[in-house]
Design a protein around this motif. Structure first.
Motif, PDB file in Angstrom:
ATOM      1  N   LEU A  89       0.823  -1.202   0.000  1.00  0.00           N
ATOM      2  CA  LEU A  89       0.000   0.000   0.000  1.00  0.00           C
ATOM      3  C   LEU A  89       0.861   1.257   0.000  1.00  0.00           C
ATOM      4  N   ALA A  90       1.983   1.214   0.722  1.00  0.00           N
ATOM      5  CA  ALA A  90       2.883   2.370   0.756  1.00  0.00           C
ATOM      6  C   ALA A  90       3.603   2.557  -0.573  1.00  0.00           C
ATOM      7  N   ALA A  91       3.875   1.450  -1.280  1.00  0.00           N
ATOM      8  CA  ALA A  91       4.589   1.543  -2.557  1.00  0.00           C
ATOM      9  C   ALA A  91       3.667   1.920  -3.709  1.00  0.00           C
ATOM     10  N   ALA A  92       2.375   1.662  -3.572  1.00  0.00           N
ATOM     11  CA  ALA A  92       1.452   1.872  -4.694  1.00  0.00           C
ATOM     12  C   ALA A  92       1.411   3.316  -5.195  1.00  0.00           C
ATOM     13  N   PRO A  93       1.417   4.363  -4.352  1.00  0.00           N
ATOM     14  CA  PRO A  93       1.387   5.729  -4.900  1.00  0.00           C
ATOM     15  C   PRO A  93       2.609   6.056  -5.761  1.00  0.00           C
ATOM     16  N   ALA A 222      11.772   5.755  -7.600  1.00  0.00           N
ATOM     17  CA  ALA A 222      12.410   4.453  -7.820  1.00  0.00           C
ATOM     18  C   ALA A 222      13.219   4.023  -6.593  1.00  0.00           C
ATOM     19  N   PHE A 223      14.000   4.978  -6.013  1.00  0.00           N
ATOM     20  CA  PHE A 223      14.744   4.658  -4.801  1.00  0.00           C
ATOM     21  C   PHE A 223      13.782   4.295  -3.655  1.00  0.00           C
ATOM     22  N   TYR A 224      12.709   5.006  -3.563  1.00  0.00           N
ATOM     23  CA  TYR A 224      11.720   4.759  -2.509  1.00  0.00           C
ATOM     24  C   TYR A 224      11.132   3.350  -2.636  1.00  0.00           C
ATOM     25  N   VAL A 225      10.756   2.963  -3.869  1.00  0.00           N
ATOM     26  CA  VAL A 225      10.187   1.640  -4.093  1.00  0.00           C
ATOM     27  C   VAL A 225      11.226   0.550  -3.850  1.00  0.00           C
TER      28      VAL A 225
END
Length: 477
Positions: A89-93, A222-225
């Protein structure tokens, strides 16, 4: 940096709190299991035909084996079920495709763990049975070691123990094989998820994809994901580390449930009988042997002895009264009312031929009835154990569960002292003067004669001098 440090501290505190709460929950479950199991386990061993070592494994090792399941696996299972969904859920945005990749790799992993879990459960149960058999054989053979040496059966017994140990080793390796396979599946799916997310991010940043899905992927997103991708399987990886403990715990709980199903239901407590009688009583041992018919009538305080040849049923009669051997037929009455064997155990002081000693001090082994040091010392002196106390440091002398350093007669007199000091109205004694020299046996007879003025005492004996002091004599064939 503040958020990173704060998150790490929060994670550590949450993990520590979960571990502490799990340990507290495991301790509570252990207490409940012991309170439920031990009062029913100890009196019913002969009825179930179980070896001492098997019951020891059930009461000690099996209960301890549930700790990992309760303290670690159960808290991790909840976290492992929620954390992947929160990470996705956190990665979806930032990247709906990356979140979909994570969730897609989760499906085959769950299916693989279900299959591995079923195989692990069967193997864990087989391992638990093999451990119980090995424990039972070892303790039983250790207790009969003098007889084994007398008949030269060392090699045969060693072969039996070796076969049982090999069975434990094979079943342990089978459990570990499933554990390693399930861990390999987990690591593969975790690595696959991270790799697919990395490939997707790389291709999207380089513009090499022939299609466009969702919002444009930037370098920060990209780094966040990529930072979230390893976290997706972190809870599941921790869960896998405790999965073997879950199988051991569930196998132990299943074994305790099976043993409990074979145990008789404890009868409601009944008052101490003042008149005890039996008519045409037949008892059945676990191997099918029948003893009886037996009959008796013990009326009021006094010494009532059961006598007869070895193997005639003296010990069987006493054990039937305390509910350790089931009745096949006949009637037992207490104060003109039907008597349920074992219902008056709270009012009976028992001293058998085999004395169970607890690790600790002599005082701790005698203190269950609430007697003080003065009463303990006086009773032990009456039983001729004064020299033992003087030589080994008094009531604080150390005693282990085997009674190391004590003769058979000394162990038996400690068991007799424990029954006397219990303060209970009825004493049931099995061969109280056996294994004693003449002077010590006379001291024991004098003590029993004095106690018989205030207690109903039932004693199985071959001692003609003790029989001569009895108010009633019950012969068994």
């Amino acid at each position: 940096m503040v958020l990173i440090v704060g998150g790490a501290l929060w994670r550590g505190a949450a993990q520590g709190a979960a571990r502490a709460r799990g340990a507290i929950a495991a301790a509570a479950v252990h207490r409940r299991l012991r309170q439920d199991l031990l009062p029913r386990l100890l009196p019913s061993r002969l009825m179930r035909g179980a070896l001492v070592g098997e019951d020891m494994h059930l009461a000690v090792d099996a209960i301890a084996a549930t700790e990992g399941h309760i303290a670690r696996f159960l808290p991790l299972r909840m976290a492992a079920g929620v954390s992947p969904l929160l990470i996705a859920l956190a990665a979806a945005p930032a990247s709906p495709v990356a979140a979909a990749i994570m969730l897609a790799t989760l499906v085959p992993f769950v299916l693989g763990m279900i299959v591995a879990g079923g195989a692990a459960a069967r193997r864990a149960e087989a391992q638990h049975r093999a451990l119980a058999r090995l424990s039972g054989l070892f303790v039983d053979r250790l207790g009969t070691l003098p007889t084994i040496l007398l008949f030269g059966a060392e090699q045969r017994v060693a072969r039996h123990l070796g076969e049982a140990a090999q069975a434990v080793a094979r079943r342990t390796m089978a459990v570990l094989t499933v554990a390693f396979v399930s861990s390999a599946v987990l690591e593969f799916m975790a690595a696959l998820a991270v790799a697919l997310v990395a490939v997707w991010c790389g291709f999207a940043l380089l513009g090499l994809l022939p299609f466009h899905l969702g919002r444009h992927l930037t370098l920060p997103r990209a780094f966040y994901v990529l930072a979230l991708a390893p976290e997706f399987y972190l809870g599941l990886r921790r869960l896998a580390g405790a999965y073997h403990e879950r199988q051991q715990g569930e196998a132990a709980l299943a074994a305790m449930a099976q043993a409990a199903a074979r145990m008789p239901v404890l009868p409601p407590p009944a008052p101490a009988p003042t008149r005890w009688s039996g008519r045409a009583v037949v008892v059945r041992h676990a191997d099918g042997t029948l003893i009886g018919p037996l009959g008796w009538d013990w009326h009021g305080a006094g010494l009532h002895v059961v006598t007869g040849p070895t193997g005639g049923g003296k010990t069987s009669l006493l054990r039937a009264l305390i509910g350790q051997i089931p009745l096949e037929s006949g009637t037992i009455m207490a104060d003109e009312a039907p008597f349920a064997p074992g219902s008056a155990n709270h009012a009976i002081g028992w001293a058998g031929q085999q004395v169970a000693l607890l690790p600790g001090t002599l005082r701790s082994n005698l203190a269950h009835g609430g007697a003080g040091d003065t009463a303990m010392r006086a009773c032990l002196d009456q039983l001729g154990l004064g020299p033992l106390l003087d030589a080994r440091g008094g009531l604080d002398c150390a005693i282990d569960h085997k009674g190391a350093g004590l003769s058979g007669g000394e162990r038996r007199r400690i068991g007799l002292a424990r029954a006397v000091l219990s303060g209970r109205a009825v004493l049931v004694l099995d061969e109280p003067t056996a294994d004693l020299d003449a002077a010590t046996a006379q001291a024991v007879r004098a003590l029993l004669a004095d106690l018989a003025t205030r207690h109903l005492i039932v004693a199985a004996t071959h001692d003609a001098d003790l029989v001569a002091l009895a108010r009633s004599v019950t012969p068994v064939a």
